[in-house]
Design a protein around this motif. Structure first.
Motif, PDB file in Angstrom:
ATOM      1  N   GLY A  23       0.813  -1.219   0.000  1.00  0.00           N
ATOM      2  CA  GLY A  23       0.000   0.000   0.000  1.00  0.00           C
ATOM      3  C   GLY A  23       0.841   1.261   0.000  1.00  0.00           C
ATOM      4  N   VAL A  24       1.856   1.288   0.865  1.00  0.00           N
ATOM      5  CA  VAL A  24       2.743   2.452   0.929  1.00  0.00           C
ATOM      6  C   VAL A  24       3.510   2.596  -0.381  1.00  0.00           C
ATOM      7  N   ALA A  25       3.970   1.477  -0.935  1.00  0.00           N
ATOM      8  CA  ALA A  25       4.718   1.526  -2.191  1.00  0.00           C
ATOM      9  C   ALA A  25       3.844   2.034  -3.326  1.00  0.00           C
ATOM     10  N   TYR A  26       2.580   1.593  -3.384  1.00  0.00           N
ATOM     11  CA  TYR A  26       1.666   2.074  -4.421  1.00  0.00           C
ATOM     12  C   TYR A  26       1.582   3.594  -4.384  1.00  0.00           C
ATOM     13  N   LEU A  27       1.348   4.128  -3.173  1.00  0.00           N
ATOM     14  CA  LEU A  27       1.146   5.567  -3.034  1.00  0.00           C
ATOM     15  C   LEU A  27       2.409   6.348  -3.348  1.00  0.00           C
ATOM     16  N   VAL A  28       3.517   5.957  -2.735  1.00  0.00           N
ATOM     17  CA  VAL A  28       4.772   6.703  -2.894  1.00  0.00           C
ATOM     18  C   VAL A  28       5.268   6.664  -4.335  1.00  0.00           C
ATOM     19  N   LEU A  29       5.263   5.486  -4.935  1.00  0.00           N
ATOM     20  CA  LEU A  29       5.815   5.357  -6.285  1.00  0.00           C
ATOM     21  C   LEU A  29       4.867   5.896  -7.349  1.00  0.00           C
ATOM     22  N   THR A  30       3.571   5.857  -7.104  1.00  0.00           N
ATOM     23  CA  THR A  30       2.649   6.485  -8.056  1.00  0.00           C
ATOM     24  C   THR A  30       2.871   7.991  -8.080  1.00  0.00           C
ATOM     25  N   ILE A  31       3.033   8.580  -6.902  1.00  0.00           N
ATOM     26  CA  ILE A  31       3.333  10.017  -6.829  1.00  0.00           C
ATOM     27  C   ILE A  31       4.676  10.306  -7.495  1.00  0.00           C
ATOM     28  N   ALA A  32       5.647   9.428  -7.268  1.00  0.00           N
ATOM     29  CA  ALA A  32       6.968   9.615  -7.878  1.00  0.00           C
ATOM     30  C   ALA A  32       6.888   9.537  -9.398  1.00  0.00           C
ATOM     31  N   ALA A  33       6.125   8.571  -9.926  1.00  0.00           N
ATOM     32  CA  ALA A  33       5.988   8.441 -11.379  1.00  0.00           C
ATOM     33  C   ALA A  33       5.291   9.659 -11.970  1.00  0.00           C
ATOM     34  N   ILE A  34       4.257  10.145 -11.299  1.00  0.00           N
ATOM     35  CA  ILE A  34       3.559  11.352 -11.750  1.00  0.00           C
ATOM     36  C   ILE A  34       4.531  12.532 -11.794  1.00  0.00           C
ATOM     37  N   ALA A  35       5.347  12.665 -10.733  1.00  0.00           N
ATOM     38  CA  ALA A  35       6.283  13.785 -10.657  1.00  0.00           C
ATOM     39  C   ALA A  35       7.361  13.690 -11.736  1.00  0.00           C
ATOM     40  N   VAL A  36       7.927  12.496 -11.923  1.00  0.00           N
ATOM     41  CA  VAL A  36       8.997  12.322 -12.911  1.00  0.00           C
ATOM     42  C   VAL A  36       8.490  12.636 -14.319  1.00  0.00           C
ATOM     43  N   SER A  37       7.331  12.089 -14.667  1.00  0.00           N
ATOM     44  CA  SER A  37       6.784  12.316 -16.013  1.00  0.00           C
ATOM     45  C   SER A  37       6.404  13.779 -16.216  1.00  0.00           C
ATOM     46  N   ALA A  38       5.869  14.396 -15.175  1.00  0.00           N
ATOM     47  CA  ALA A  38       5.508  15.812 -15.286  1.00  0.00           C
ATOM     48  C   ALA A  38       6.751  16.682 -15.450  1.00  0.00           C
ATOM     49  N   ILE A  39       7.776  16.404 -14.665  1.00  0.00           N
ATOM     50  CA  ILE A  39       9.026  17.177 -14.748  1.00  0.00           C
ATOM     51  C   ILE A  39       9.636  17.075 -16.145  1.00  0.00           C
ATOM     52  N   TRP A  40       9.466  15.911 -16.789  1.00  0.00           N
ATOM     53  CA  TRP A  40      10.054  15.730 -18.117  1.00  0.00           C
ATOM     54  C   TRP A  40       9.393  16.624 -19.169  1.00  0.00           C
ATOM     55  N   THR A  41       8.261  17.223 -18.847  1.00  0.00           N
ATOM     56  CA  THR A  41       7.605  18.150 -19.783  1.00  0.00           C
ATOM     57  C   THR A  41       8.012  19.598 -19.540  1.00  0.00           C
ATOM     58  N   LEU A  42       8.746  19.853 -18.463  1.00  0.00           N
ATOM     59  CA  LEU A  42       9.011  21.236 -18.078  1.00  0.00           C
ATOM     60  C   LEU A  42       9.811  22.000 -19.121  1.00  0.00           C
ATOM     61  N   LEU A  43      10.861  21.377 -19.667  1.00  0.00           N
ATOM     62  CA  LEU A  43      11.691  22.094 -20.647  1.00  0.00           C
ATOM     63  C   LEU A  43      10.892  22.463 -21.900  1.00  0.00           C
ATOM     64  N   PRO A  44      10.179  21.535 -22.537  1.00  0.00           N
ATOM     65  CA  PRO A  44       9.347  21.934 -23.682  1.00  0.00           C
ATOM     66  C   PRO A  44       8.308  22.987 -23.310  1.00  0.00           C
ATOM     67  N   ALA A  45       7.724  22.853 -22.114  1.00  0.00           N
ATOM     68  CA  ALA A  45       6.710  23.823 -21.688  1.00  0.00           C
ATOM     69  C   ALA A  45       7.319  25.211 -21.518  1.00  0.00           C
ATOM     70  N   TRP A  46       8.492  25.281 -20.886  1.00  0.00           N
ATOM     71  CA  TRP A  46       9.138  26.568 -20.665  1.00  0.00           C
ATOM     72  C   TRP A  46       9.562  27.202 -21.999  1.00  0.00           C
ATOM     73  N   LEU A  47      10.116  26.390 -22.901  1.00  0.00           N
ATOM     74  CA  LEU A  47      10.523  26.920 -24.203  1.00  0.00           C
ATOM     75  C   LEU A  47       9.322  27.444 -24.986  1.00  0.00           C
ATOM     76  N   LYS A  48       8.196  26.735 -24.896  1.00  0.00           N
ATOM     77  CA  LYS A  48       6.984  27.187 -25.578  1.00  0.00           C
ATOM     78  C   LYS A  48       6.462  28.471 -24.953  1.00  0.00           C
TER      79      LYS A  48
END
Length: 371
Positions: A112-137
């Motif tokens: 249960g703890v792993a589901y929550l922590v790693l789901t949040i981590a995956a959301i954060a990692v994937s979101a961060i990977w959009t930051l450079l294209p978003a900032w350039l746009k």
């Protein structure tokens, strides 16, 4: 003088424009099968049997989970007339975060703890990977199609590096992460073999349908998507909106990755890339960029992909034939949108770039000006 169309007529027109491309694509695909010496009825019945009949519908729902979440991620940016084509890199980076850390974290804490922590981590990692294209746009107006594709390529390569040099399972020689135990993966919906990630995807679709249609944020997004200049005049921060939309889109793709690893795969190998985004692109537009409206279209494709893979093998076809059908749907969708716009059958939801790409060749065929 043109008569005003009733809401019922508009609804019928919308349904026609959403369904006809699929019907035309299936008809043309049947003709292709005939030319290849295959039986279309046998192929389509095989799709239905292997995608729906018996327990097979459960496999289709499992496949539908990441597809629906990625569809919603694309809907968010498309409604802002933006392109996020970096879904492969974002998905794989979110997935390797979960697959690489889950076995150890579950052992150290609990599933249960792993589901929550790693789901949040995956959301954060994937979101961060959009930051450079978003900032350039947002800052320079850089074409986000190019930057998201470049970041996706980097993300795919980085995923393989992480698997080999950081998350490699020392117990095996092939490059892959450690595998989760079956008992540690997402639990099933009672009475089925469909993991609860499917319910998460449905809830997310309902929530975003409400957000996009019933909140001030949804209204601001529609204004921004219609005209960024007009959005600035009414006090909407266009630069901030670009960044927010990309972060939401990337985060949803990370959620899809977490649900897929926790619910279906449990580990990752190098060079694994399901390329979900490429296959569902037409269905996002056929759903008129509606999160809830996309559910039946994603369900259709999930059944077709699940049953079609087996049906293609049984018919002696390459599984790539499914990509041909998806391409046909995209072609007929663009033609239907072109004709529908000309005949005033309702608003087109195709992004400007896609409409421009089809306007010129179709106008040339009809002998009319592209403008």
């Amino acid at each position: 003088m043109a008569t005003e169309r009733t809401p019922q007529r508009r609804a019928v027109d919308t349904v026609i424009r959403s369904i006809l491309p699929i019907v035309f694509a299936l008809i043309v695909a049947a003709l292709i099968l005939l030319v290849l010496g295959k039986d279309p009825l046998k192929f389509y019945s095989g799709v239905f049997e292997n995608g729906v009949v018996g327990q097979n519908w459960q496999h289709s729902l499992v496949m539908m989970t990441p597809l629906l979440l990625i569809a919603i991620a694309l809907i968010v940016v498309f409604r802002g007339q933006l392109w996020n084509l970096g879904y492969d890199g974002q998905f794989l980076l979110g997935a390797v975060t979960v697959a690489g850390l889950a076995p150890q974290l579950i052992q150290a804490t609990s599933p249960g703890v792993a589901y929550l922590v790693l789901t949040i981590a995956a959301i954060a990692v994937s979101a961060i990977w959009t930051l450079l294209p978003a900032w350039l746009k947002a800052r320079f107006g850089t074409n986000e199609i190019i930057t998201t594709l470049v970041m996706s390529t980097i993300g795919v390569g980085l995923t393989n590096i992480l698997i080999v040099y950081v998350f490699q399972d020392p117990a095996v020689s092939s490059p892959q992460t450690r595998s989760m135990k079956l008992s540690d993966m997402l639990p099933y919906i009672p009475g089925t073999q469909v993991h609860i990630g499917f319910l998460v995807a449905i809830v997310v679709a309902i929530v975003f349908q409400f957000i996009l249609s019933r909140t001030s944020f949804g209204l601001r997004l529609d204004v921004f998507g219609s005209s960024p200049k007009s959005a600035r005049h009414v006090g909407i921060n266009s630069r901030a909106m670009v960044v927010v939309l990309f972060l939401i889109s990337g985060g949803l793709i990370g959620l899809a990755a977490a649900m897929d690893i926790f619910g279906q795969f449990g580990y990752m190998r190098t060079n694994w890339n399901p390329a979900y985004g490429d296959t569902i692109m037409p269905f996002v537009f056929l759903a008129r960029l509606s999160p809830v409206g996309s559910i039946p279209f994603i369900a259709f494709y999930s059944i077709f992909a699940t049953g079609g893979t087996i049906a293609a093998q049984e018919s002696g076809l390459s599984v790539d034939f499914l990509k041909v059908i998806v391409a046909l749907i995209l072609i007929f969708m663009t033609i239907t949108e072109y004709v529908g716009t000309k005949r005033d059958l309702g608003q087109s939801y195709l992004p400007d770039e896609l409409k421009e790409a089809i306007r010129r060749p179709l106008a040339a065929l009809t002998g009319r000006s592209a403008r």
